[in-house]
Motif scaffolding. Structure first.
Motif, PDB file in Angstrom:
ATOM      1  N   PHE A   6     -30.123  30.417  20.038  1.00 13.67           N
ATOM      2  CA  PHE A   6     -30.824  31.696  20.616  1.00 13.67           C
ATOM      3  C   PHE A   6     -29.973  32.996  20.282  1.00 13.67           C
ATOM      4  N   ASP A   7     -30.038  33.786  20.131  1.00 12.04           N
ATOM      5  CA  ASP A   7     -28.983  35.494  19.681  1.00 12.04           C
ATOM      6  C   ASP A   7     -29.423  36.614  21.382  1.00 12.04           C
ATOM      7  N   ILE A   8     -28.882  35.216  21.817  1.00  8.70           N
ATOM      8  CA  ILE A   8     -29.448  36.489  23.112  1.00  8.70           C
ATOM      9  C   ILE A   8     -28.162  36.741  25.090  1.00  8.70           C
ATOM     10  N   GLU A   9     -27.991  37.887  24.816  1.00  7.81           N
ATOM     11  CA  GLU A   9     -26.951  37.780  25.805  1.00  7.81           C
ATOM     12  C   GLU A   9     -26.733  36.908  27.024  1.00  7.81           C
ATOM     13  N   PRO A  10     -26.350  36.325  27.421  1.00  5.55           N
ATOM     14  CA  PRO A  10     -26.443  35.299  28.563  1.00  5.55           C
ATOM     15  C   PRO A  10     -26.629  36.759  30.169  1.00  5.55           C
ATOM     16  N   VAL A  11     -27.194  35.610  30.796  1.00  5.87           N
ATOM     17  CA  VAL A  11     -27.542  36.797  32.514  1.00  5.87           C
ATOM     18  C   VAL A  11     -27.389  35.962  33.410  1.00  5.87           C
ATOM     19  N   ALA A  12     -26.410  35.893  34.744  1.00  9.42           N
ATOM     20  CA  ALA A  12     -26.478  35.263  35.707  1.00  9.42           C
ATOM     21  C   ALA A  12     -27.363  35.127  36.444  1.00  9.42           C
ATOM     22  N   GLN A  13     -27.284  33.809  36.882  1.00 17.82           N
ATOM     23  CA  GLN A  13     -28.798  33.215  37.829  1.00 17.82           C
ATOM     24  C   GLN A  13     -28.175  34.464  39.594  1.00 17.82           C
ATOM     25  N   ALA A  14     -28.519  35.414  39.683  1.00 14.95           N
ATOM     26  CA  ALA A  14     -28.605  36.068  39.694  1.00 14.95           C
ATOM     27  C   ALA A  14     -29.569  35.643  42.022  1.00 14.95           C
ATOM     28  N   ARG A  15     -29.210  35.739  43.027  1.00 19.17           N
ATOM     29  CA  ARG A  15     -29.946  35.393  44.670  1.00 19.17           C
ATOM     30  C   ARG A  15     -31.140  35.900  44.201  1.00 19.17           C
ATOM     31  N   PRO A  16     -31.617  34.915  44.808  1.00 20.37           N
ATOM     32  CA  PRO A  16     -33.866  35.973  45.091  1.00 20.37           C
ATOM     33  C   PRO A  16     -33.378  36.907  45.578  1.00 20.37           C
ATOM     34  N   ARG A  17     -34.611  37.082  45.832  1.00 23.31           N
ATOM     35  CA  ARG A  17     -34.896  38.379  46.609  1.00 23.31           C
ATOM     36  C   ARG A  17     -36.015  37.935  48.054  1.00 23.31           C
ATOM     37  N   ALA A  18     -35.963  38.790  48.325  1.00 24.19           N
ATOM     38  CA  ALA A  18     -37.527  38.517  49.214  1.00 24.19           C
ATOM     39  C   ALA A  18     -38.556  40.093  49.418  1.00 24.19           C
ATOM     40  N   ALA A  19     -39.252  39.589  50.034  1.00 22.45           N
ATOM     41  CA  ALA A  19     -40.342  40.423  50.631  1.00 22.45           C
ATOM     42  C   ALA A  19     -41.170  40.238  51.058  1.00 22.45           C
ATOM     43  N   ARG A  20     -41.885  40.693  52.396  1.00 21.74           N
ATOM     44  CA  ARG A  20     -42.253  40.325  53.454  1.00 21.74           C
ATOM     45  C   ARG A  20     -43.642  41.232  53.331  1.00 21.74           C
ATOM     46  N   ILE A  21     -44.908  40.519  53.467  1.00 29.16           N
ATOM     47  CA  ILE A  21     -45.762  40.616  52.546  1.00 29.16           C
ATOM     48  C   ILE A  21     -47.216  40.045  53.652  1.00 29.16           C
ATOM     49  N   ASN A  23     -47.800  38.416  56.728  1.00 31.44           N
ATOM     50  CA  ASN A  23     -47.107  37.749  57.903  1.00 31.44           C
ATOM     51  C   ASN A  23     -46.331  36.397  57.126  1.00 31.44           C
ATOM     52  N   SER A  24     -45.871  36.384  55.224  1.00 26.80           N
ATOM     53  CA  SER A  24     -45.620  35.403  54.523  1.00 26.80           C
ATOM     54  C   SER A  24     -43.887  36.500  53.940  1.00 26.80           C
ATOM     55  N   ILE A  25     -43.686  35.840  53.339  1.00 26.23           N
ATOM     56  CA  ILE A  25     -42.134  36.679  52.550  1.00 26.23           C
ATOM     57  C   ILE A  25     -42.414  35.735  51.564  1.00 26.23           C
ATOM     58  N   ARG A  26     -42.045  36.537  50.395  1.00 29.76           N
ATOM     59  CA  ARG A  26     -42.365  36.413  49.190  1.00 29.76           C
ATOM     60  C   ARG A  26     -41.150  36.078  48.193  1.00 29.76           C
ATOM     61  N   MET A  27     -40.245  35.273  47.231  1.00 30.09           N
ATOM     62  CA  MET A  27     -39.028  34.965  46.942  1.00 30.09           C
ATOM     63  C   MET A  27     -39.642  35.234  45.827  1.00 30.09           C
ATOM     64  N   TYR A  28     -38.468  36.357  45.015  1.00 31.68           N
ATOM     65  CA  TYR A  28     -38.994  36.775  43.324  1.00 31.68           C
ATOM     66  C   TYR A  28     -37.246  36.334  42.914  1.00 31.68           C
ATOM     67  N   ASP A  29     -36.997  36.601  42.183  1.00 29.20           N
ATOM     68  CA  ASP A  29     -35.691  36.830  41.384  1.00 29.20           C
ATOM     69  C   ASP A  29     -35.954  38.780  40.516  1.00 29.20           C
ATOM     70  N   PRO A  30     -33.960  38.894  40.290  1.00 24.11           N
ATOM     71  CA  PRO A  30     -34.488  40.411  40.519  1.00 24.11           C
ATOM     72  C   PRO A  30     -34.544  40.153  39.073  1.00 24.11           C
ATOM     73  N   LYS A  31     -34.786  42.194  38.327  1.00 25.77           N
ATOM     74  CA  LYS A  31     -35.775  41.703  37.701  1.00 25.77           C
ATOM     75  C   LYS A  31     -35.034  41.265  35.947  1.00 25.77           C
ATOM     76  N   LYS A  32     -34.217  41.662  35.635  1.00 31.71           N
ATOM     77  CA  LYS A  32     -32.541  41.195  34.565  1.00 31.71           C
ATOM     78  C   LYS A  32     -33.188  40.390  35.035  1.00 31.71           C
ATOM     79  N   THR A  33     -32.667  38.879  35.695  1.00 29.85           N
ATOM     80  CA  THR A  33     -32.690  37.400  35.974  1.00 29.85           C
ATOM     81  C   THR A  33     -33.967  37.441  34.595  1.00 29.85           C
ATOM     82  N   ALA A  34     -35.502  37.405  35.969  1.00 26.28           N
ATOM     83  CA  ALA A  34     -36.226  37.543  34.992  1.00 26.28           C
ATOM     84  C   ALA A  34     -37.050  38.139  34.064  1.00 26.28           C
ATOM     85  N   ASN A  35     -36.358  38.918  33.436  1.00 22.62           N
ATOM     86  CA  ASN A  35     -36.646  39.643  32.544  1.00 22.62           C
ATOM     87  C   ASN A  35     -35.592  37.961  30.933  1.00 22.62           C
TER      88      ASN A  35
END
Length: 85
Positions: A6-21, A23-35
């Motif tokens: 695979f000819d793709i630049e590797p990206v380090a796994q960044a720590r997950p981010r959290a957003a409050r929605i 009464n709950s909290i949603r965890m998600y990957d930063p945009k660069k890691t998710a892409n």
């Protein structure tokens, strides 16, 4: 043996981010890691398309080689040493 390249630049796994929605909290990957994950998954699906793989009944050996360009922020001395191996 099956080899995927695979000819793709590797990206380090960044720590997950959290957003409050509400009464709950949603965890998600930063945009660069998710892409990166999405792009790599799509490349793997395309590479495996049309091939029929059997389920394994034994061990699996995986070798991953990552090649990255020399960072521009490195000093001239460090850059020369990395370029020579």
């Amino acid at each position: 043996m099956t080899i995927f390249k695979f000819d793709i630049e590797p990206v380090a796994q960044a720590r997950p981010r959290a957003a409050r929605i509400g009464n709950s909290i949603r965890m998600y990957d930063p945009k660069k890691t998710a892409n990166f994950k999405t792009d790599l998954r799509m490349m793997a699906q395309i590479a495996a398309r049309g091939k029929h793989y059997k389920l394994l009944d034994g061990g699996l050996d995986v070798s991953i080689n990552v090649f990255r360009p020399i960072p521009k922020s490195w000093s001239r001395k460090k850059h020369t040493k990395a370029a020579s191996g």
